[in-house]
Design a protein around this motif. Structure first.
Motif, PDB file in Angstrom:
ATOM      1  N   SER A  99      83.165  27.573  28.047  1.00  0.00           N
ATOM      2  CA  SER A  99      84.218  27.173  28.981  1.00  0.00           C
ATOM      3  C   SER A  99      83.622  26.735  30.306  1.00  0.00           C
ATOM      4  N   THR A 100      82.479  27.287  30.671  1.00  0.00           N
ATOM      5  CA  THR A 100      81.783  26.821  31.874  1.00  0.00           C
ATOM      6  C   THR A 100      81.294  25.395  31.685  1.00  0.00           C
ATOM      7  N   THR A 101      80.626  25.137  30.567  1.00  0.00           N
ATOM      8  CA  THR A 101      80.033  23.832  30.289  1.00  0.00           C
ATOM      9  C   THR A 101      81.074  22.722  30.251  1.00  0.00           C
ATOM     10  N   LEU A 102      82.153  22.955  29.528  1.00  0.00           N
ATOM     11  CA  LEU A 102      83.104  21.888  29.232  1.00  0.00           C
ATOM     12  C   LEU A 102      84.359  21.893  30.093  1.00  0.00           C
ATOM     13  N   ALA A 103      84.599  22.962  30.853  1.00  0.00           N
ATOM     14  CA  ALA A 103      85.838  23.021  31.638  1.00  0.00           C
ATOM     15  C   ALA A 103      85.576  23.325  33.108  1.00  0.00           C
ATOM     16  N   ILE A 104      84.963  24.459  33.403  1.00  0.00           N
ATOM     17  CA  ILE A 104      84.796  24.879  34.796  1.00  0.00           C
ATOM     18  C   ILE A 104      83.905  23.916  35.574  1.00  0.00           C
ATOM     19  N   ASN A 105      82.809  23.488  34.959  1.00  0.00           N
ATOM     20  CA  ASN A 105      81.863  22.630  35.681  1.00  0.00           C
ATOM     21  C   ASN A 105      82.458  21.296  36.107  1.00  0.00           C
ATOM     22  N   ALA A 106      83.503  20.872  35.417  1.00  0.00           N
ATOM     23  CA  ALA A 106      84.118  19.575  35.755  1.00  0.00           C
ATOM     24  C   ALA A 106      84.651  19.556  37.176  1.00  0.00           C
ATOM     25  N   SER A 107      85.105  20.686  37.685  1.00  0.00           N
ATOM     26  CA  SER A 107      85.614  20.754  39.055  1.00  0.00           C
ATOM     27  C   SER A 107      84.669  21.487  39.989  1.00  0.00           C
ATOM     28  N   LEU A 108      83.727  22.240  39.431  1.00  0.00           N
ATOM     29  CA  LEU A 108      82.802  23.013  40.255  1.00  0.00           C
ATOM     30  C   LEU A 108      81.702  22.143  40.853  1.00  0.00           C
ATOM     31  N   PHE A 109      81.170  21.219  40.061  1.00  0.00           N
ATOM     32  CA  PHE A 109      80.043  20.397  40.491  1.00  0.00           C
ATOM     33  C   PHE A 109      80.520  19.060  41.056  1.00  0.00           C
ATOM     34  N   GLN A 110      79.933  18.679  42.154  1.00  0.00           N
ATOM     35  CA  GLN A 110      80.232  17.356  42.701  1.00  0.00           C
ATOM     36  C   GLN A 110      79.668  16.262  41.795  1.00  0.00           C
ATOM     37  N   ARG A 111      78.487  16.547  41.218  1.00  0.00           N
ATOM     38  CA  ARG A 111      77.868  15.613  40.282  1.00  0.00           C
ATOM     39  C   ARG A 111      77.385  16.400  39.073  1.00  0.00           C
ATOM     40  N   LEU A 112      77.699  15.893  37.899  1.00  0.00           N
ATOM     41  CA  LEU A 112      77.250  16.512  36.653  1.00  0.00           C
ATOM     42  C   LEU A 112      76.341  15.537  35.904  1.00  0.00           C
ATOM     43  N   PRO A 113      75.337  16.050  35.197  1.00  0.00           N
ATOM     44  CA  PRO A 113      74.491  15.161  34.401  1.00  0.00           C
ATOM     45  C   PRO A 113      75.124  14.781  33.065  1.00  0.00           C
ATOM     46  N   TYR A 114      76.397  15.048  32.917  1.00  0.00           N
ATOM     47  CA  TYR A 114      77.121  14.708  31.699  1.00  0.00           C
ATOM     48  C   TYR A 114      78.608  14.666  32.005  1.00  0.00           C
ATOM     49  N   ASP A 115      79.358  14.014  31.144  1.00  0.00           N
ATOM     50  CA  ASP A 115      80.815  14.014  31.222  1.00  0.00           C
ATOM     51  C   ASP A 115      81.328  14.968  30.142  1.00  0.00           C
ATOM     52  N   PRO A 116      82.062  16.029  30.516  1.00  0.00           N
ATOM     53  CA  PRO A 116      82.478  17.030  29.526  1.00  0.00           C
ATOM     54  C   PRO A 116      83.316  16.467  28.378  1.00  0.00           C
ATOM     55  N   VAL A 117      84.018  15.385  28.621  1.00  0.00           N
ATOM     56  CA  VAL A 117      84.871  14.795  27.582  1.00  0.00           C
ATOM     57  C   VAL A 117      84.174  13.625  26.892  1.00  0.00           C
ATOM     58  N   ALA A 118      83.637  12.705  27.663  1.00  0.00           N
ATOM     59  CA  ALA A 118      83.110  11.465  27.097  1.00  0.00           C
ATOM     60  C   ALA A 118      81.756  11.621  26.415  1.00  0.00           C
ATOM     61  N   ASP A 119      80.965  12.616  26.809  1.00  0.00           N
ATOM     62  CA  ASP A 119      79.587  12.699  26.326  1.00  0.00           C
ATOM     63  C   ASP A 119      79.384  13.619  25.136  1.00  0.00           C
ATOM     64  N   PHE A 120      80.472  14.207  24.618  1.00  0.00           N
ATOM     65  CA  PHE A 120      80.315  15.118  23.486  1.00  0.00           C
ATOM     66  C   PHE A 120      81.344  14.838  22.390  1.00  0.00           C
ATOM     67  N   ALA A 121      80.936  15.156  21.165  1.00  0.00           N
ATOM     68  CA  ALA A 121      81.835  15.093  20.013  1.00  0.00           C
ATOM     69  C   ALA A 121      82.167  16.527  19.618  1.00  0.00           C
ATOM     70  N   PRO A 122      83.345  17.033  19.986  1.00  0.00           N
ATOM     71  CA  PRO A 122      83.703  18.414  19.660  1.00  0.00           C
ATOM     72  C   PRO A 122      83.753  18.649  18.154  1.00  0.00           C
ATOM     73  N   VAL A 123      83.249  19.784  17.725  1.00  0.00           N
ATOM     74  CA  VAL A 123      83.263  20.149  16.308  1.00  0.00           C
ATOM     75  C   VAL A 123      84.293  21.245  16.055  1.00  0.00           C
ATOM     76  N   SER A 124      84.120  22.387  16.736  1.00  0.00           N
ATOM     77  CA  SER A 124      85.048  23.497  16.513  1.00  0.00           C
ATOM     78  C   SER A 124      84.944  24.525  17.623  1.00  0.00           C
ATOM     79  N   LEU A 125      86.076  25.082  17.982  1.00  0.00           N
ATOM     80  CA  LEU A 125      86.082  26.300  18.790  1.00  0.00           C
ATOM     81  C   LEU A 125      85.538  27.410  17.903  1.00  0.00           C
TER      82      LEU A 125
END
Length: 328
Positions: A99-125
């Motif tokens: 949840s940190t990687t894909l949700a919290i960091n989206a608003s916590l970091f001013q700049r991320l080295p990845y896009d939580p939505v665009a840069d990953f192919a979700p497989v399963s919770l």
């Protein structure tokens, strides 16, 4: 974590007969033909690492190739996640995202080295990660009500630890301060295990900690657990009440773990790995092990995970803004 996410675990149970059958190779014929790298963006020994190693062993048996854990901790999981995002989208690099990687960091970091939505192919919770409010036993506190009274009698004097600024441990503490009206100072550590050790040693009085590494210390009397942050009691520790039932309705702060691949991974490989995660979660021995260490087996479809990630980005953005946490 919302009740909707927790209901995914019941859907996983309904898939038992299908999940336990060998995954079909149609569309993923020949995969995998070499070892798979499984990136864990946290140190060895933590909850993400423990879960990834259990899943990796299952995948090795099912896929017939080694699944090698690659711990890449640092910067709130952004180092490991950034490496995974830039990896070839061929199914040979997996990421244990949280949840940190894909949700919290989206608003916590001013700049991320990845896009939580665009840069990953979700497989399963994979699993929910309830936290426990733990205190040093030397305080002599045995109930949440007594702890709140203790803290209110010492405004600004108490400190609580976390795995870092903006982590679930930190935000659970900020939510707790808002819910109870206590005033406590946040101390950011470089990892949750280091912070927990300082609670054990009496250097800080309390923190919110993952159940998995905390349970053995609770059982040994080295920590006292006053409440859990989940919407309902945790099966591994049914005697520990929830924060909500102890007089703070609506309080909830549950982290989660999900398996993702680099974006544009072949859909047939995504489906293959989804089936294998479902098999893992549907295997009674694996489910029992996850519950034993304080995790909540989840699961659900890839489409549900995509929608869930987007909803969690929005939900945690509110909490991050209220906490004032920010990483430049």
């Amino acid at each position: 974590m919302t009740d909707a996410a927790w209901r995914l675990s019941r859907r996983t149970l309904a898939m038992l007969p299908l999940a336990l059958a060998p995954a079909r190779r149609a569309g993923a014929a020949g995969y995998p033909e070499r070892p798979i790298t499984f990136i864990v963006p946290y140190p060895a020994g933590g909850t993400s690492d423990i879960l990834a190693r259990l899943l990796a062993e299952h995948l090795k048996d099912r896929l017939g190739q080694p699944v090698v854990i690659d711990n890449r901790p640092g910067a709130g999981s952004t180092i490991g996640a950034g490496i995974a995002a830039r990896a070839a989208p061929d199914g040979y690099t997996l990421l244990m995202a949280t949840s940190t990687t894909l949700a919290i960091n989206a608003s916590l970091f001013q700049r991320l080295p990845y896009d939580p939505v665009a840069d990953f192919a979700p497989v399963s919770l994979v699993a929910g990660v309830p936290l426990a409010l733990i205190v040093n036993p030397a305080l002599g506190i045995r109930s949440l009500a007594d702890f709140v009274a203790y803290a209110k009698a010492r405004p600004g004097e108490l400190s609580y630890g976390s795995a870092g600024n903006g982590t679930p441990h930190h935000l659970a503490g900020e939510l707790f301060k808002t819910a109870t009206g206590i005033d406590a100072k946040h101390v950011a550590y470089r990892g949750s295990l280091v912070a927990m050790n300082d609670v054990v040693g009496g250097h800080i009085p309390f923190m919110f900690m993952d159940m998995s590494p905390a349970l053995p210390l609770i059982a040994a009397g080295k920590l006292t657990a006053l409440a859990v942050t989940a919407p309902r009691r945790v099966a591994a520790a049914p005697d520990i009440p929830t924060v909500a039932e102890m007089g703070y309705p609506g309080y909830e702060a549950v982290a989660w773990q999900a398996l993702v691949l680099p974006a544009k991974a072949p859909p047939d490989i995504v489906r293959r790995l989804h089936a294998e995660v479902a098999s893992f979660l549907a295997t009674p021995a694996h489910r029992a092990k996850l519950i034993e260490i304080g995790l909540e087996p989840l699961g659900g479809s890839t489409e549900e995970l995509i929608a869930y990630i987007k909803s969690e980005i929005a939900r945690w953005a509110v909490v991050v803004r209220a906490s004032g946490a920010r990483v430049e």
